[in-house]
Write an enzyme that holds these catalytic residues in place. Structure first.
Site, mmCIF file in Angstrom:
data_model
loop_
_atom_site.group_PDB
_atom_site.id
_atom_site.type_symbol
_atom_site.label_atom_id
_atom_site.label_comp_id
_atom_site.label_asym_id
_atom_site.label_seq_id
_atom_site.Cartn_x
_atom_site.Cartn_y
_atom_site.Cartn_z
ATOM 1 N N ASP A 184 0.679 -1.129 -0.295
ATOM 2 C CA ASP A 184 -0.357 -0.073 0.268
ATOM 3 C C ASP A 184 0.762 1.504 0.241
ATOM 4 O O ASP A 184 1.990 1.221 0.649
ATOM 5 C CB ASP A 184 -1.077 0.072 1.354
ATOM 6 C CG ASP A 184 -1.536 -1.228 1.275
ATOM 7 O OD1 ASP A 184 -2.581 -1.509 0.127
ATOM 8 O OD2 ASP A 184 -2.019 -1.935 2.543
HETATM 9 N N1 URA Z 1 -1.270 -5.736 3.951
HETATM 10 C C1 URA Z 1 -1.773 -4.473 4.060
HETATM 11 O O1 URA Z 1 -2.920 -4.073 4.321
HETATM 12 N N2 URA Z 1 -1.570 -3.340 3.060
HETATM 13 C C2 URA Z 1 -0.160 -3.919 2.656
HETATM 14 O O2 URA Z 1 0.532 -2.918 2.182
HETATM 15 C C3 URA Z 1 0.619 -5.779 2.473
HETATM 16 C C4 URA Z 1 -0.166 -6.357 2.990
#
Ligand code: URA
Length: 245
Positions: free
Chosen positions: A104
Site C-alpha cells: 500500500d
Molecule cells: N497487507 C496490507 O494491509 N497492506 C500491505 O501493503 C500489504 C499487506
C-alpha cells in the site's frame, strides 16, 4: 546495474561453460575494454566490451532484480497517471522494471523489482504460498485468543484468509506491535485481518519475503539482489536451479 563474474558472463553468452571460460582466461584470450583478463573473479556488466579471440561477446539473459525498502507515500507501481512517485522512479537503471506484488501507499518495507516475468510469477502466484512478514502497530492490546482467530483463518469479505502466524512483539502504551506472517497477497489483507479482530492498524511495515529481510536498507534505499538474497528468498536448492547462484 547487474555485475557478473567474467566466467559467468561468458557462460551466459553461450561462448563456453564456466569451466572452459577459466581455460580461455588462463590462455589470455579474453579481453575487457581492451585489457587482457588475468583474474577469473573480474566483474563485468553488460556495458563492458568483452572479447574472446578478438570477437565481441554479448550476453543474452540480463534480467535485473532489485530489493528496496519502500518508503511511505510512494506507489508500488511502474507509473502513475496522477504523477505520484512510484517505486521504479527511485531506481537508476535502464531496465523496464515492475514491482513484484504490491505494498500500500501507506505501507513501508521490503519490495522487489524486476523485469523477469517468470520470477515475478514465482514470488506472487498464490499457488506458491510465499510467506510475507509484517509488523503492524495496532490500536489496543490483542490477547492470545484474539490472535488465535488469525491463526485459524479469519473470515474477510472476499473469503476466509488462510491460517496466518501472529504474535505480539511488544506493547507500546495503549497499543501493540504485532508480527503477522501471511502466504497470500490480497488487497490490504493485513489491515483487514487485524481490523476484523478489532485491532485497527496505525502503521504497517513489511519486514521480510520468505527469509529475505529488509535489514540494512533505510527507507528509500535499494540494491541489486545478490546470491545470498536469492538463497534467503527461495532456499539454496531452488536459487541454484534458477541459476541465481
Ligand atoms: N497487507 C496490507 O494491509 N497492506 C500491505 O501493503 C500489504 C499487506
Amino acid at each position: 546495474m547487474e555485475e557478473y563474474r567474467i566466467q559467468k558472463f561468458l557462460a551466459h553468452s553461450g561462448v563456453s561453460s564456466r569451466r572452459a571460460a577459466e581455460v580461455l582466461i588462463a590462455e589470455g584470450r579474453v579481453f575487457v575494454n581492451g585489457r587482457r583478463v588475468t583474474d577469473p573473479a573480474t566483474k563485468v556488466t553488460v556495458r563492458d566490451k568483452v572479447t574472446v579471440d578478438g570477437k565481441h561477446v554479448t550476453i543474452t539473459r540480463t534480467h535485473t532484480y532489485i530489493i528496496m525498502n519502500k518508503p511511505l507515500s510512494v506507489l508500488s507501481s511502474a507509473e502513475d497517471d496522477r504523477g505520484r512517485t512510484c517505486v521504479v522512479d527511485l531506481v537508476k537503471t535502464d531496465a523496464r522494471l515492475y514491482p513484484v506484488g504490491r505494498l500500500d501507499y501507506d505501507t513501508q518495507g521490503i519490495i522487489l523489482l524486476t523485469d523477469d516475468g517468470k520470477f515475478m510469477q514465482r514470488i506472487t502466484h498464490p499457488k506458491y504460498e510465499m510467506w510475507k512478514t509484517y509488523e503492524a502497530l495496532v490500536k489496543g492490546e490483542p490477547k492470545e485468543e484474539d490472535l488465535a482467530v488469525l491463526r485459524q483463518g479469519v473470515p474477510l469479505d472476499d473469503g476466509l484468509a488462510l491460517p496466518a502466524e501472529a504474535d505480539v512483539v511488544r506493547f507500546k502504551g495503549p497499543n501493540a506491535v504485532v508480527r503477522v506472517r501471511i502466504r497470500e497477497g490480497r488487497n490490504r489483507q493485513v489491515r483487514r485481518m487485524l481490523e476484523a479482530i478489532g485491532f485497527p492498524v496505525l502503521k504497517l511495515k513489511r519486514t521480510a519475503i520468505g527469509g529475505l529481510t529488509v535489514e540494512g536498507l533505510r527507507p528509500g534505499a535499494w540494491r541489486h539482489m545478490k546470491r545470498k538474497d536469492f538463497e534467503d528468498l527461495l532456499g539454496k536448492n531452488e536459487a541454484r536451479k534458477w541459476g541465481f547462484t
